[in-house]
Scaffold this motif. Structure first.
Motif, short mmCIF file in Angstrom:
data_model
loop_
_atom_site.label_atom_id
_atom_site.label_comp_id
_atom_site.label_asym_id
_atom_site.label_seq_id
_atom_site.Cartn_x
_atom_site.Cartn_y
_atom_site.Cartn_z
N VAL A 140 -8.43 -3.22 -10.39
CA VAL A 140 -6.99 -3.03 -10.40
C VAL A 140 -6.69 -1.59 -10.09
O VAL A 140 -7.55 -0.83 -9.68
CB VAL A 140 -6.38 -3.44 -11.77
CG1 VAL A 140 -6.59 -4.91 -12.01
CG2 VAL A 140 -7.00 -2.65 -12.91
N ALA A 141 -5.46 -1.21 -10.31
CA ALA A 141 -5.06 0.16 -10.01
C ALA A 141 -5.84 1.14 -10.85
O ALA A 141 -6.27 0.86 -11.97
CB ALA A 141 -3.56 0.33 -10.25
N ALA A 142 -6.03 2.32 -10.30
CA ALA A 142 -6.81 3.34 -10.98
C ALA A 142 -6.07 3.87 -12.19
O ALA A 142 -4.88 3.72 -12.35
CB ALA A 142 -7.12 4.49 -10.01
N GLY A 143 -6.81 4.55 -13.06
CA GLY A 143 -6.21 5.21 -14.20
C GLY A 143 -6.16 4.35 -15.45
O GLY A 143 -5.42 4.65 -16.38
N SER A 202 -3.23 -4.29 -8.31
CA SER A 202 -3.69 -3.88 -6.98
C SER A 202 -2.82 -4.52 -5.89
O SER A 202 -2.19 -5.55 -6.11
CB SER A 202 -5.14 -4.30 -6.77
OG SER A 202 -5.24 -5.72 -6.70
N PRO A 203 -2.78 -3.92 -4.69
CA PRO A 203 -1.98 -4.49 -3.60
C PRO A 203 -2.39 -5.92 -3.25
O PRO A 203 -1.52 -6.76 -3.00
CB PRO A 203 -2.27 -3.54 -2.43
CG PRO A 203 -2.60 -2.24 -3.06
CD PRO A 203 -3.34 -2.60 -4.32
N VAL A 263 -3.83 -7.53 2.91
CA VAL A 263 -5.26 -7.31 2.68
C VAL A 263 -5.84 -6.38 3.74
O VAL A 263 -6.56 -5.41 3.43
CB VAL A 263 -6.02 -8.66 2.69
CG1 VAL A 263 -7.53 -8.41 2.73
CG2 VAL A 263 -5.66 -9.47 1.45
N ILE A 264 -5.52 -6.64 5.00
CA ILE A 264 -6.04 -5.81 6.10
C ILE A 264 -5.59 -4.36 5.93
O ILE A 264 -6.39 -3.41 6.06
CB ILE A 264 -5.57 -6.36 7.45
CG1 ILE A 264 -6.20 -7.73 7.71
CG2 ILE A 264 -5.93 -5.40 8.58
CD1 ILE A 264 -5.66 -8.43 8.94
N ILE A 265 -4.31 -4.16 5.63
CA ILE A 265 -3.77 -2.80 5.48
C ILE A 265 -4.38 -2.10 4.27
O ILE A 265 -4.81 -0.94 4.35
CB ILE A 265 -2.24 -2.85 5.36
CG1 ILE A 265 -1.63 -3.33 6.68
CG2 ILE A 265 -1.68 -1.47 4.99
CD1 ILE A 265 -0.14 -3.62 6.60
N ALA A 266 -4.44 -2.79 3.13
CA ALA A 266 -4.95 -2.17 1.91
C ALA A 266 -6.42 -1.81 2.04
O ALA A 266 -6.84 -0.72 1.63
CB ALA A 266 -4.74 -3.11 0.72
N SER A 308 0.82 -1.21 0.00
CA SER A 308 0.00 0.00 0.00
C SER A 308 0.85 1.26 0.00
O SER A 308 0.52 2.24 -0.67
CB SER A 308 -0.94 0.02 1.22
OG SER A 308 -1.88 -1.03 1.15
N ILE A 309 1.96 1.25 0.74
CA ILE A 309 2.81 2.44 0.81
C ILE A 309 3.39 2.79 -0.55
O ILE A 309 3.43 3.96 -0.95
CB ILE A 309 3.93 2.22 1.85
CG1 ILE A 309 3.34 2.18 3.26
CG2 ILE A 309 4.99 3.31 1.75
CD1 ILE A 309 4.34 1.84 4.33
N SER A 310 3.83 1.78 -1.30
CA SER A 310 4.41 2.03 -2.62
C SER A 310 3.42 2.68 -3.57
O SER A 310 3.79 3.48 -4.44
CB SER A 310 4.93 0.73 -3.23
OG SER A 310 5.95 0.17 -2.44
#
Length: 311
Positions: free
Chosen positions: A147-150, A95-96, A262-265, A23-25
């Motif tokens: 998945v990731a946005a954009g 996605s993470p 999963v919990i963090i994301a 998530s941080i990345s």
């Protein structure tokens, strides 16, 4: 504090560091810096650290012989250069949760590489595990979930993460003879130096293009986290725990990483968990569990320990 408690604490912290990175990345890529730029900063930082440490801790330890030097080059290319370039490129696109689940396939690749390179016998249970884990990974890669946005290419990102896991799985098999023969800092200094020769030309343009004046404190903190915690602290803790932990315990903490990711994301709103992802992840976990089961004692000598995922 008892040694067993310290080992569990170290392995849990390593798993937490890796899980949080998914998530941080995503906060840094690609808005503030591209994936190759982050890889350059991480590898160069680790190269300097381990280079200095090898001189301080084991100044007279040197890799000797053509075979060991060639093995170190292969480890630097697969385990440092390609491994990290593929991981951050894939995480930038997918996605993470997808990335964390697919990466657990690395122990499966390690077992297959051990069979090919070390002559380890593949049992029926392990072959079944490879098939089940492969089915789970394939279903994630080919799925059309969020998945990731954009409008980024999630399929390509998933493939990159799979290749990253494969590269790291082979790296674990190749690096173990070096780790047993030389001081760990001696090996790390060499393989990170090899990785730097790949990362610098690949990421130099993205490092130069970044607008550092626009970086808020949180982004600087994220970059420092990836360079210091993800690379240096996590390795040192993991390497210490390897002296006392069994391969089975290390395998258990491999399962913990995607669960924490999963919990963090989800808690940070970076991703969402669906029922499809849940059963896909379950297939991978079952497959990795079967593959990680200890063979008979006569076969154990050829099996390298399954370390936690290091990206």
């Amino acid at each position: 504090m008892k040694n067993s408690v310290k080992v569990h604490a170290a392995l849990f912290l390593v798993a937490l560091i890796y899980a949080a990175n998914y998530s941080i990345s995503k906060d840094v890529m690609p808005r503030y810096m591209g994936p190759f730029g982050l890889v350059l900063l991480r590898i160069v930082g680790a190269t300097l650290f381990f280079g200095v440490m090898s001189r301080l801790v084991a100044p007279h330890d040197r890799l000797t012989g053509r075979a060991d030097n060639l093995r170190a080059i292969a480890c630097g290319v697969l385990g440092i250069g390609l491994n990290q370039l593929l991981f951050f490129s894939g995480l930038n696109l997918t996605s993470p949760i997808n990335a964390s689940l697919i990466q657990t396939i690395a122990p499966v690749v390690t077992v297959l590489a051990s069979a090919l390179l070390l002559g380890e016998k593949l049992t029926l249970k392990r072959v079944l595990g490879v098939g089940v884990a492969g089915l789970g990974a394939a279903s994630i890669i080919l799925s059309k979930g969020p998945v990731a946005a954009g409008g980024q290419d999630g399929l390509l990102g998933n493939v990159y993460i799979l290749l990253n896991a494969a590269a790291f799985g082979v790296y674990l098999v190749l690096v173990m003879p070096l780790m047993r023969k030389y001081h760990p800092f001696t090996v790390l200094a060499r393989i990170f130096l090899v990785g730097a020769f790949i990362a610098v030309p690949a990421g130099w343009q993205q490092v130069q293009a970044a607008d550092y004046a626009s970086f808020p404190p949180g982004i600087w903190a994220a970059i420092a986290y990836m360079v210091i915690c993800l690379t240096i602290v996590a390795y040192l803790l993991n390497n210490w725990a390897l002296k006392y932990a069994s391969p089975a315990l290390l395998g258990a903490y491999i399962y913990l990483q995607p669960a924490l990711a999963v919990i963090i994301a989800v808690s940070l709103g970076k991703d969402q968990l669906t029922w499809d992802r849940a059963w896909q992840g379950l297939l991978i976990f079952i497959g990795v569990f079967l593959v990680s089961r200890k063979p008979r004692p006569s076969q154990l000598a050829a099996v390298p320990p399954l370390e936690s995922i290091q990206d």
